[in-house]
Design a protein around this motif. Sequence first.
Motif, PDB file in Angstrom:
ATOM      1  N   THR A 167      97.741  32.954  88.762  1.00  0.00           N
ATOM      2  CA  THR A 167      96.446  32.382  89.216  1.00  0.00           C
ATOM      3  C   THR A 167      95.633  32.656  88.436  1.00  0.00           C
ATOM      4  N   ALA A 168      95.383  34.371  88.254  1.00  0.00           N
ATOM      5  CA  ALA A 168      94.460  34.575  87.273  1.00  0.00           C
ATOM      6  C   ALA A 168      94.674  34.872  85.680  1.00  0.00           C
ATOM      7  N   GLU A 169      96.070  34.361  85.351  1.00  0.00           N
ATOM      8  CA  GLU A 169      96.095  34.058  84.170  1.00  0.00           C
ATOM      9  C   GLU A 169      95.945  32.453  83.609  1.00  0.00           C
ATOM     10  N   VAL A 170      95.919  31.676  84.785  1.00  0.00           N
ATOM     11  CA  VAL A 170      95.771  30.624  84.530  1.00  0.00           C
ATOM     12  C   VAL A 170      93.967  29.827  84.578  1.00  0.00           C
ATOM     13  N   VAL A 171      93.174  30.890  85.181  1.00  0.00           N
ATOM     14  CA  VAL A 171      91.767  31.286  85.083  1.00  0.00           C
ATOM     15  C   VAL A 171      91.366  31.163  83.687  1.00  0.00           C
ATOM     16  N   ARG A 172      92.042  32.321  83.390  1.00  0.00           N
ATOM     17  CA  ARG A 172      91.548  33.402  82.048  1.00  0.00           C
ATOM     18  C   ARG A 172      91.911  31.977  80.814  1.00  0.00           C
ATOM     19  N   ARG A 173      92.738  31.300  81.144  1.00  0.00           N
ATOM     20  CA  ARG A 173      93.104  30.390  79.928  1.00  0.00           C
ATOM     21  C   ARG A 173      92.021  29.295  79.745  1.00  0.00           C
ATOM     22  N   LEU A 174      91.608  29.052  81.085  1.00  0.00           N
ATOM     23  CA  LEU A 174      90.890  27.818  81.571  1.00  0.00           C
ATOM     24  C   LEU A 174      89.486  28.520  80.885  1.00  0.00           C
ATOM     25  N   ARG A 175      89.127  29.709  81.081  1.00  0.00           N
ATOM     26  CA  ARG A 175      87.313  29.813  80.943  1.00  0.00           C
ATOM     27  C   ARG A 175      87.842  30.081  78.931  1.00  0.00           C
ATOM     28  N   LEU A 176      88.689  30.482  78.611  1.00  0.00           N
ATOM     29  CA  LEU A 176      88.426  30.383  77.398  1.00  0.00           C
ATOM     30  C   LEU A 176      88.591  29.027  76.802  1.00  0.00           C
ATOM     31  N   CYS A 177      89.337  28.283  77.326  1.00  0.00           N
ATOM     32  CA  CYS A 177      89.158  26.737  76.058  1.00  0.00           C
ATOM     33  C   CYS A 177      87.557  25.989  77.187  1.00  0.00           C
ATOM     34  N   THR A 178      87.203  26.783  78.396  1.00  0.00           N
ATOM     35  CA  THR A 178      85.912  26.731  78.294  1.00  0.00           C
ATOM     36  C   THR A 178      84.616  26.568  77.577  1.00  0.00           C
ATOM     37  N   GLU A 179      84.644  27.484  76.795  1.00  0.00           N
ATOM     38  CA  GLU A 179      84.315  28.485  75.610  1.00  0.00           C
ATOM     39  C   GLU A 179      83.698  27.632  74.378  1.00  0.00           C
ATOM     40  N   ALA A 180      85.523  27.179  74.048  1.00  0.00           N
ATOM     41  CA  ALA A 180      85.894  26.563  72.930  1.00  0.00           C
ATOM     42  C   ALA A 180      85.164  25.484  72.928  1.00  0.00           C
ATOM     43  N   GLY A 181      85.092  24.878  73.696  1.00  0.00           N
ATOM     44  CA  GLY A 181      84.899  23.662  73.842  1.00  0.00           C
ATOM     45  C   GLY A 181      84.743  22.229  74.473  1.00  0.00           C
ATOM     46  N   ALA A 182      85.996  22.692  75.416  1.00  0.00           N
ATOM     47  CA  ALA A 182      86.448  21.639  75.964  1.00  0.00           C
ATOM     48  C   ALA A 182      86.042  20.838  77.489  1.00  0.00           C
ATOM     49  N   ASP A 183      86.372  20.059  78.025  1.00  0.00           N
ATOM     50  CA  ASP A 183      84.953  18.995  78.389  1.00  0.00           C
ATOM     51  C   ASP A 183      86.092  19.015  79.810  1.00  0.00           C
ATOM     52  N   SER A 184      86.537  18.672  80.303  1.00  0.00           N
ATOM     53  CA  SER A 184      87.845  19.117  81.173  1.00  0.00           C
ATOM     54  C   SER A 184      89.050  20.152  80.627  1.00  0.00           C
ATOM     55  N   VAL A 185      89.463  20.714  82.595  1.00  0.00           N
ATOM     56  CA  VAL A 185      90.311  21.260  82.411  1.00  0.00           C
ATOM     57  C   VAL A 185      91.554  20.593  83.194  1.00  0.00           C
ATOM     58  N   TYR A 186      93.213  21.310  83.120  1.00  0.00           N
ATOM     59  CA  TYR A 186      94.395  20.464  83.422  1.00  0.00           C
ATOM     60  C   TYR A 186      95.403  21.627  83.972  1.00  0.00           C
ATOM     61  N   PRO A 187      94.939  22.170  84.739  1.00  0.00           N
ATOM     62  CA  PRO A 187      95.989  23.174  85.533  1.00  0.00           C
ATOM     63  C   PRO A 187      97.011  22.380  85.665  1.00  0.00           C
ATOM     64  N   VAL A 188      98.577  21.907  85.249  1.00  0.00           N
ATOM     65  CA  VAL A 188      98.963  20.937  85.996  1.00  0.00           C
ATOM     66  C   VAL A 188     100.383  22.527  87.199  1.00  0.00           C
ATOM     67  N   ARG A 189     100.967  21.178  88.044  1.00  0.00           N
ATOM     68  CA  ARG A 189     101.339  22.078  88.918  1.00  0.00           C
ATOM     69  C   ARG A 189     100.940  23.247  89.845  1.00  0.00           C
TER      70      ARG A 189
END
Length: 257
Positions: A167-189
């Motif tokens: 879970t911490a790894e997912v949050v880390r990745r999604l936050r980095l993608c947010t900073e990179a310019g993503a518009d939505s995020v998708y943690p599958v499974r």
Amino acid sequence: MVDFTVLAERAFTLLQGHHQDDPLVLPTVWDAWSARAMVDVGFNALSIGSHPLADSLGHADGENMTLEQALEGISRITSAVNVPVTADLESGYDTPAPELIAGLLEAGAVGVNIEDTVHSRGSMRSPEEHAEYIWSLRQAADAQRVHVVINARTDVFKYPNDFDDPTAEVVRRLRLCTEAGADSVYPVRLPDVGTLKSILAQITLPLNVTAHPIKGAVPEELDLSQLAELGVGRVTFGPLLQAALTDCFADFTRAWQ
């Protein structure tokens, strides 16, 4: 020839849909017929899934169809409907971001889903590598003056034993993608509702969940009202709409067997 003014308008409409009160439901289609069917029953935007599109062409998911085949399939769908369409391009087919965005727009789509499992090497991108690719896609889209709606996917929960704290790894990745310019995020499974709530509390972008159109969403078969109450922003069906139809075929044809 693609009308970039129309694409820009559709991209804006798709982006606005991510910021409404209720979750944006983007039924996942794979050909012109399924796309028209979903529009005819009232959906105002669509997603194209790599898995059902590949299945419709006789290929397995995981970039076993070529990028050219994927773009041809996307083009057939966008030509059949007059609504915004976002498309799953897996991990990007080892294609530089400007080329990928150019192909996506030429095919008529105004959103893209990009995952962090690189199929050609059988491993996941690092958090920083994935965020860098998302950033490159954003820059390429900006250069085309179309705000392509980027859905940044992570597959961490597909490989939970590879991480001390998934879970911490997912949050880390999604936050980095947010900073990179993503518009939505998708943690599958997503494994359970508690994990979904934890992630929602730690991210700022609309979060995408997968749903089966009959059985409900992942995790725990949540319905649309429950997803809205939790604060989920976006729903797609992945391969599950196509699978649901397949499950019905035996009933449809039993009298003829």
